[in-house]
Scaffold this motif. Sequence first.
Motif, PDB file in Angstrom:
ATOM      1  N   HIS A  67     -51.108  39.817 -42.812  1.00 44.58           N
ATOM      2  CA  HIS A  67     -50.232  40.543 -41.887  1.00 44.58           C
ATOM      3  C   HIS A  67     -49.800  39.639 -40.742  1.00 44.58           C
ATOM      4  O   HIS A  67     -48.607  39.605 -40.370  1.00 44.58           O
ATOM      5  CB  HIS A  67     -50.975  41.768 -41.355  1.00 44.58           C
ATOM      6  N   GLU A  68     -50.732  38.893 -40.160  1.00 44.66           N
ATOM      7  CA  GLU A  68     -50.389  38.016 -39.041  1.00 44.66           C
ATOM      8  C   GLU A  68     -49.470  36.888 -39.491  1.00 44.66           C
ATOM      9  O   GLU A  68     -48.548  36.493 -38.765  1.00 44.66           O
ATOM     10  CB  GLU A  68     -51.658  37.456 -38.400  1.00 44.66           C
ATOM     11  N   HIS A  95     -45.958  38.079 -39.599  1.00 47.73           N
ATOM     12  CA  HIS A  95     -45.308  38.012 -38.290  1.00 47.73           C
ATOM     13  C   HIS A  95     -44.759  36.617 -38.036  1.00 47.73           C
ATOM     14  O   HIS A  95     -43.660  36.452 -37.500  1.00 47.73           O
ATOM     15  CB  HIS A  95     -46.300  38.382 -37.186  1.00 47.73           C
ATOM     16  N   SER A  97     -41.483  46.557 -31.346  1.00 50.55           N
ATOM     17  CA  SER A  97     -42.831  46.304 -31.852  1.00 50.55           C
ATOM     18  C   SER A  97     -43.142  47.194 -33.061  1.00 50.55           C
ATOM     19  O   SER A  97     -43.669  46.715 -34.070  1.00 50.55           O
ATOM     20  CB  SER A  97     -43.859  46.538 -30.738  1.00 50.55           C
ATOM     21  N   ARG A  98     -42.836  48.481 -32.966  1.00 44.11           N
ATOM     22  CA  ARG A  98     -43.132  49.384 -34.077  1.00 44.11           C
ATOM     23  C   ARG A  98     -42.345  48.994 -35.324  1.00 44.11           C
ATOM     24  O   ARG A  98     -42.863  49.039 -36.436  1.00 44.11           O
ATOM     25  CB  ARG A  98     -42.817  50.825 -33.669  1.00 44.11           C
ATOM     26  N   GLU A 111     -44.031  45.969 -36.967  1.00 45.73           N
ATOM     27  CA  GLU A 111     -45.340  46.192 -37.580  1.00 45.73           C
ATOM     28  C   GLU A 111     -45.207  46.695 -39.009  1.00 45.73           C
ATOM     29  O   GLU A 111     -45.927  46.254 -39.912  1.00 45.73           O
ATOM     30  CB  GLU A 111     -46.164  47.188 -36.749  1.00 45.73           C
ATOM     31  N   ASP A 141     -46.598  44.686 -42.267  1.00 44.19           N
ATOM     32  CA  ASP A 141     -47.540  45.322 -43.200  1.00 44.19           C
ATOM     33  C   ASP A 141     -47.067  45.119 -44.643  1.00 44.19           C
ATOM     34  O   ASP A 141     -47.863  44.755 -45.523  1.00 44.19           O
ATOM     35  CB  ASP A 141     -47.656  46.815 -42.911  1.00 44.19           C
ATOM     36  N   HIS A 161     -48.812  44.474 -27.608  1.00 45.62           N
ATOM     37  CA  HIS A 161     -47.945  44.536 -28.784  1.00 45.62           C
ATOM     38  C   HIS A 161     -48.215  43.408 -29.775  1.00 45.62           C
ATOM     39  O   HIS A 161     -47.769  43.464 -30.920  1.00 45.62           O
ATOM     40  CB  HIS A 161     -46.483  44.484 -28.349  1.00 45.62           C
ATOM     41  N   ILE A 203     -52.716  43.435 -34.166  1.00 45.31           N
ATOM     42  CA  ILE A 203     -52.433  44.184 -35.382  1.00 45.31           C
ATOM     43  C   ILE A 203     -52.555  45.681 -35.132  1.00 45.31           C
ATOM     44  O   ILE A 203     -51.847  46.484 -35.735  1.00 45.31           O
ATOM     45  CB  ILE A 203     -53.353  43.740 -36.537  1.00 45.31           C
ATOM     46  N   HIS A 248     -47.424  50.537 -31.178  1.00 42.94           N
ATOM     47  CA  HIS A 248     -47.663  50.412 -32.609  1.00 42.94           C
ATOM     48  C   HIS A 248     -47.385  51.751 -33.307  1.00 42.94           C
ATOM     49  O   HIS A 248     -47.543  52.807 -32.700  1.00 42.94           O
ATOM     50  CB  HIS A 248     -49.115  50.003 -32.880  1.00 42.94           C
ATOM     51  N   ARG A 292     -49.016  53.960 -41.265  1.00 43.71           N
ATOM     52  CA  ARG A 292     -49.032  52.611 -41.828  1.00 43.71           C
ATOM     53  C   ARG A 292     -49.861  52.566 -43.105  1.00 43.71           C
ATOM     54  O   ARG A 292     -49.473  51.935 -44.096  1.00 43.71           O
ATOM     55  CB  ARG A 292     -49.585  51.624 -40.794  1.00 43.71           C
TER      56      ARG A 292
END
Length: 323
Positions: free
Chosen positions: A130-131, A134, A195-196, A199, A203, A243, A246, A262, A268
Amino acid sequence: MNFVRTAMLLAAMTALFMGIGYLIGGQSGMVIAFFVAAAMNVFSYWNSDRMVLSTYRAQEVDERTAPEYYGMVRELSERAGLPMPKVYLYESPQPNAFATGRNPQNAAVAASTGILQMLSREELAGVMAHELAHVQHRDTLTMTITATLAGAISMLANFAFFFGRGRDNPLGIVGVLLMMIVAPLAAALVQMAISRTREYSADMRGGEICGNPLWLASALEKIHRGNEVIHNERAERNPATAHMFIINPLSGQNMDNLFSTHPNTANRIAALHEQAARMGRTPNRTSTEPFQPAKATRKSRSVPNTGRDTGNGNEPPFKGPWS
């Protein structure tokens, strides 16, 4: 669609910033505000990674000091087609992780000592995937820009009260007072919306990189439960960094509403289960064995404690260096 939405939100943030500049000093104030925003973003572009890593006192690890953790990030980076980022650990009992850096060539990923204690190997792989998503989407730069603009808007709104009552002010004192309230609120809403959006996208890509979205879904559930009872004092003192994680590290921030940085964790997880079904992954593939980080050697005194004291969707399942 996510790119277009993010671009529109960034444009709205910039317009709001310049509008406050106009309120303070007319057309010349708007121009000055634009150049101030540009200067702040240039500074953030070059220094954002060092700033956040320093805030959490993260320390870099390598193959010698944390071979399994480092090897996991290396393999996931190769699967994602990314350069190897710098890898960090930071001391915190709260399970969490974040990514930072201005681009994939200058990226860093960091995990808390608490997350290494709590998650299985597969779950940790989902989190780090996930990171890395980003990083691949360059979200770290986008969120740095929005955080910088949001802070600058709040600052300018306060300045407007003292300097925005001259002849160039089209709104008068009542308008200035309203601007002091509305502008920071609007900036925060835009920042949270970006941010949302990011995410959910991270994911999905993270599930592709690790090969099984259920690993990330299981990790999110554990992190969410852990964050409900374990507070991160550094994050509480630096809410502007929330933000980047995770899951929101701040207490009382679990609602999926306008004021959340988030998405709701349950939403999610549901999206990840849908993705797993499309990929043909089954729930029984997630290991429950906690991740066991490597102990630092005596020579590695600068390396933090490891936690004992405090794609395309068609990739094969992730096989870490412990296989």
